[in-house]
Write a protein that holds these residues in place. Sequence first.
Motif, PDB file in Angstrom:
ATOM      1  N   ARG A 195      -2.609   3.363   3.182  1.00 24.67           N
ATOM      2  CA  ARG A 195      -3.790   3.552   4.020  1.00 24.67           C
ATOM      3  C   ARG A 195      -5.017   3.966   3.207  1.00 24.67           C
ATOM      4  NH1 ARG A 195       0.240   6.258   7.217  1.00 24.67           N
ATOM      5  NH2 ARG A 195      -0.595   8.285   6.573  1.00 24.67           N
ATOM      6  N   ALA A 196      -6.004   3.076   3.131  1.00 22.16           N
ATOM      7  CA  ALA A 196      -7.246   3.391   2.424  1.00 22.16           C
ATOM      8  C   ALA A 196      -8.069   4.428   3.180  1.00 22.16           C
ATOM      9  CB  ALA A 196      -8.070   2.117   2.233  1.00 22.16           C
ATOM     10  N   GLU A 197      -7.834   4.536   4.481  1.00 21.78           N
ATOM     11  CA  GLU A 197      -8.601   5.488   5.291  1.00 21.78           C
ATOM     12  C   GLU A 197      -8.169   6.934   5.067  1.00 21.78           C
ATOM     13  OE1 GLU A 197      -7.774   1.715   7.763  1.00 21.78           O
ATOM     14  OE2 GLU A 197      -6.724   2.981   6.312  1.00 21.78           O
ATOM     15  N   ASP A 198      -7.046   7.122   4.398  1.00 20.45           N
ATOM     16  CA  ASP A 198      -6.472   8.463   4.253  1.00 20.45           C
ATOM     17  C   ASP A 198      -6.554   8.919   2.794  1.00 20.45           C
ATOM     18  OD1 ASP A 198      -4.995  10.777   4.251  1.00 20.45           O
ATOM     19  OD2 ASP A 198      -3.248   9.930   5.275  1.00 20.45           O
ATOM     20  N   PRO A 199      -7.492   9.809   2.466  1.00 23.94           N
ATOM     21  CA  PRO A 199      -7.630  10.259   1.073  1.00 23.94           C
ATOM     22  C   PRO A 199      -6.445  11.067   0.572  1.00 23.94           C
ATOM     23  CG  PRO A 199      -9.045  11.547   2.537  1.00 23.94           C
ATOM     24  CD  PRO A 199      -8.502  10.413   3.357  1.00 23.94           C
ATOM     25  N   SER A 200      -5.577  11.524   1.460  1.00 17.21           N
ATOM     26  CA  SER A 200      -4.415  12.307   1.037  1.00 17.21           C
ATOM     27  C   SER A 200      -3.276  11.443   0.516  1.00 17.21           C
ATOM     28  CB  SER A 200      -3.904  13.176   2.194  1.00 17.21           C
ATOM     29  OG  SER A 200      -3.312  12.388   3.213  1.00 17.21           O
ATOM     30  N   VAL A 201      -3.348  10.125   0.737  1.00 16.64           N
ATOM     31  CA  VAL A 201      -2.315   9.226   0.214  1.00 16.64           C
ATOM     32  C   VAL A 201      -2.514   9.100  -1.293  1.00 16.64           C
ATOM     33  CG1 VAL A 201      -1.413   6.872   0.230  1.00 16.64           C
ATOM     34  CG2 VAL A 201      -2.074   7.962   2.379  1.00 16.64           C
ATOM     35  N   ILE A 203      -2.334   7.341  -3.950  1.00 15.08           N
ATOM     36  CA  ILE A 203      -2.291   6.036  -4.584  1.00 15.08           C
ATOM     37  C   ILE A 203      -3.724   5.670  -4.986  1.00 15.08           C
ATOM     38  CG2 ILE A 203      -1.811   3.568  -4.212  1.00 15.08           C
ATOM     39  CD1 ILE A 203       0.713   5.190  -4.391  1.00 15.08           C
ATOM     40  N   LYS A 204      -3.875   4.983  -6.106  1.00 14.27           N
ATOM     41  CA  LYS A 204      -5.202   4.584  -6.556  1.00 14.27           C
ATOM     42  C   LYS A 204      -5.897   3.725  -5.509  1.00 14.27           C
ATOM     43  CE  LYS A 204      -4.238   4.877 -11.487  1.00 14.27           C
ATOM     44  NZ  LYS A 204      -4.279   4.173 -12.795  1.00 14.27           N
ATOM     45  N   GLU A 205      -7.227   3.881  -5.413  1.00 15.26           N
ATOM     46  CA  GLU A 205      -7.987   3.281  -4.319  1.00 15.26           C
ATOM     47  C   GLU A 205      -7.816   1.763  -4.226  1.00 15.26           C
ATOM     48  OE1 GLU A 205      -9.542   4.829  -1.807  1.00 15.26           O
ATOM     49  OE2 GLU A 205      -8.672   6.626  -2.721  1.00 15.26           O
ATOM     50  N   LEU A 206      -7.793   1.069  -5.345  1.00 13.08           N
ATOM     51  CA  LEU A 206      -7.662  -0.387  -5.289  1.00 13.08           C
ATOM     52  C   LEU A 206      -6.277  -0.837  -4.841  1.00 13.08           C
ATOM     53  CD1 LEU A 206      -9.639  -1.784  -8.357  1.00 13.08           C
ATOM     54  CD2 LEU A 206     -10.413  -1.398  -6.012  1.00 13.08           C
ATOM     55  N   HIS A 207      -5.338   0.091  -4.808  1.00 11.84           N
ATOM     56  CA  HIS A 207      -3.981  -0.229  -4.352  1.00 11.84           C
ATOM     57  C   HIS A 207      -3.750   0.245  -2.915  1.00 11.84           C
ATOM     58  CE1 HIS A 207      -2.453  -1.850  -8.139  1.00 11.84           C
ATOM     59  NE2 HIS A 207      -3.320  -1.033  -8.682  1.00 11.84           N
ATOM     60  N   LYS A 208      -4.849   0.506  -2.215  1.00 10.01           N
ATOM     61  CA  LYS A 208      -4.817   0.803  -0.786  1.00 10.01           C
ATOM     62  C   LYS A 208      -5.602  -0.281  -0.056  1.00 10.01           C
ATOM     63  CE  LYS A 208      -5.050   5.894  -1.358  1.00 10.01           C
ATOM     64  NZ  LYS A 208      -5.812   7.091  -0.913  1.00 10.01           N
ATOM     65  N   LEU A 209      -5.408  -0.364   1.256  1.00  9.18           N
ATOM     66  CA  LEU A 209      -6.139  -1.349   2.054  1.00  9.18           C
ATOM     67  C   LEU A 209      -6.352  -0.788   3.453  1.00  9.18           C
ATOM     68  CD1 LEU A 209      -7.262  -4.274   1.768  1.00  9.18           C
ATOM     69  CD2 LEU A 209      -5.158  -5.065   2.848  1.00  9.18           C
ATOM     70  N   SER A 210      -7.581  -0.884   3.937  1.00  9.92           N
ATOM     71  CA  SER A 210      -7.888  -0.387   5.288  1.00  9.92           C
ATOM     72  C   SER A 210      -7.594  -1.466   6.325  1.00  9.92           C
ATOM     73  CB  SER A 210      -9.361   0.015   5.378  1.00  9.92           C
ATOM     74  OG  SER A 210     -10.199  -1.129   5.323  1.00  9.92           O
ATOM     75  N   VAL A 211      -7.431  -1.037   7.557  1.00  5.92           N
ATOM     76  CA  VAL A 211      -7.223  -1.983   8.658  1.00  5.92           C
ATOM     77  C   VAL A 211      -8.440  -2.889   8.811  1.00  5.92           C
ATOM     78  CG1 VAL A 211      -6.845  -2.210  11.140  1.00  5.92           C
ATOM     79  CG2 VAL A 211      -5.632  -0.442   9.870  1.00  5.92           C
ATOM     80  N   ALA A 212      -9.634  -2.307   8.697  1.00  9.50           N
ATOM     81  CA  ALA A 212     -10.866  -3.085   8.863  1.00  9.50           C
ATOM     82  C   ALA A 212     -10.970  -4.180   7.801  1.00  9.50           C
ATOM     83  CB  ALA A 212     -12.080  -2.160   8.798  1.00  9.50           C
ATOM     84  N   GLN A 234       2.819   6.901   4.929  1.00  8.40           N
ATOM     85  CA  GLN A 234       1.649   6.642   4.091  1.00  8.40           C
ATOM     86  C   GLN A 234       1.066   5.235   4.226  1.00  8.40           C
ATOM     87  OE1 GLN A 234       1.961   8.130  -0.048  1.00  8.40           O
ATOM     88  NE2 GLN A 234       4.041   8.748   0.474  1.00  8.40           N
ATOM     89  N   GLN A 235       1.774   4.332   4.884  1.00  8.32           N
ATOM     90  CA  GLN A 235       1.380   2.934   4.895  1.00  8.32           C
ATOM     91  C   GLN A 235       1.097   2.419   6.300  1.00  8.32           C
ATOM     92  OE1 GLN A 235       5.118   2.603   2.895  1.00  8.32           O
ATOM     93  NE2 GLN A 235       4.308   1.008   1.538  1.00  8.32           N
ATOM     94  N   HIS A 236       0.177   1.467   6.379  1.00  8.73           N
ATOM     95  CA  HIS A 236      -0.016   0.674   7.594  1.00  8.73           C
ATOM     96  C   HIS A 236       1.087  -0.378   7.693  1.00  8.73           C
ATOM     97  CE1 HIS A 236      -4.060   2.195   8.314  1.00  8.73           C
ATOM     98  NE2 HIS A 236      -4.504   1.754   7.161  1.00  8.73           N
ATOM     99  N   ILE A 237       1.469  -0.712   8.924  1.00 11.89           N
ATOM    100  CA  ILE A 237       2.258  -1.924   9.187  1.00 11.89           C
ATOM    101  C   ILE A 237       1.392  -2.754  10.111  1.00 11.89           C
ATOM    102  CG2 ILE A 237       4.454  -2.907   9.907  1.00 11.89           C
ATOM    103  CD1 ILE A 237       5.657  -0.110   9.860  1.00 11.89           C
ATOM    104  N   MET A 238       0.679  -3.726   9.534  1.00  6.55           N
ATOM    105  CA  MET A 238      -0.288  -4.513  10.303  1.00  6.55           C
ATOM    106  C   MET A 238       0.288  -5.880  10.645  1.00  6.55           C
ATOM    107  SD  MET A 238      -3.737  -3.484   8.136  1.00  6.55           S
ATOM    108  CE  MET A 238      -2.933  -3.518   6.525  1.00  6.55           C
TER     109      MET A 238
END
Length: 242
Positions: A195-201, A203-212, A234-238
């Motif tokens: 989850r890119a929306e969650d700064p507590s996860v 993981i490096k920013e480029l290895h996250k992805l937001s729903v938007a 920690q992860q989205h299931i989209m």
Amino acid sequence: MYRLLIFLVTSLMACGQGSSQQTTTRPSTDSTRFYQFGEASRDGIGKRYQGREIAQVMGHLGASWLDRPEREQEERTDLLLEALSLKPADVVADIGAGTGYFTFLMAPKVPQGQVLAVDIQQEMIDYLNEGKTSRKIRNVTPVLGTESDPKLTANSVDLAILIDAYHEFSYPREMMQHIATALKPGGRVVLVEYRAEDPSVPIKELHKLSVAQATKEMKAVGLRLLRNDKRLPQQHIMFFGK
């Protein structure tokens, strides 16, 4: 544990992540006009799609991290498997299957169907074939794809799942166009991403992805967001469909 995870991810990125999408030499132009090129950030490849820099990748040298014993507890892969609601005759494409960690969890859930384990590295295909033989599983078929084509037959797949993989695709537009074409009527694409929306996860920013961001990129190939399952820690299931 989170500090250990960060250390492992950081170290493995130096080798090159789970999608096994290899970084290629950056061309000076893009005739498709899908991509923009610029200076690469520390964790990216300098290639951008829909405003997002594509992340560096992890190759077969990081195989041990994909199969780490603590993965189930950290990522709750049991909950992910539950969320997919697989049917016995489903044909599932595991895109960026790597060593087959999740491939071999799904296979028993589709006894009358099959799992197509797609990867672009021959080393990962070798891992998959070894795992298939040692487990005596007959409904797993390793598929050697390319950076831009997963080599799936049109209208053949009930569900395509990409676990921490999509954000590393060197050619996300082309890959998703092929995957969308491979879906049967009513078929689904599942993106599992930190989850890119969650700064507590951690993981490096480029290895996250937001729903938007994911929704915008999937819309470009004719897919719409059906739902975002939030059961993982920690992860989205989209879930996306045509």
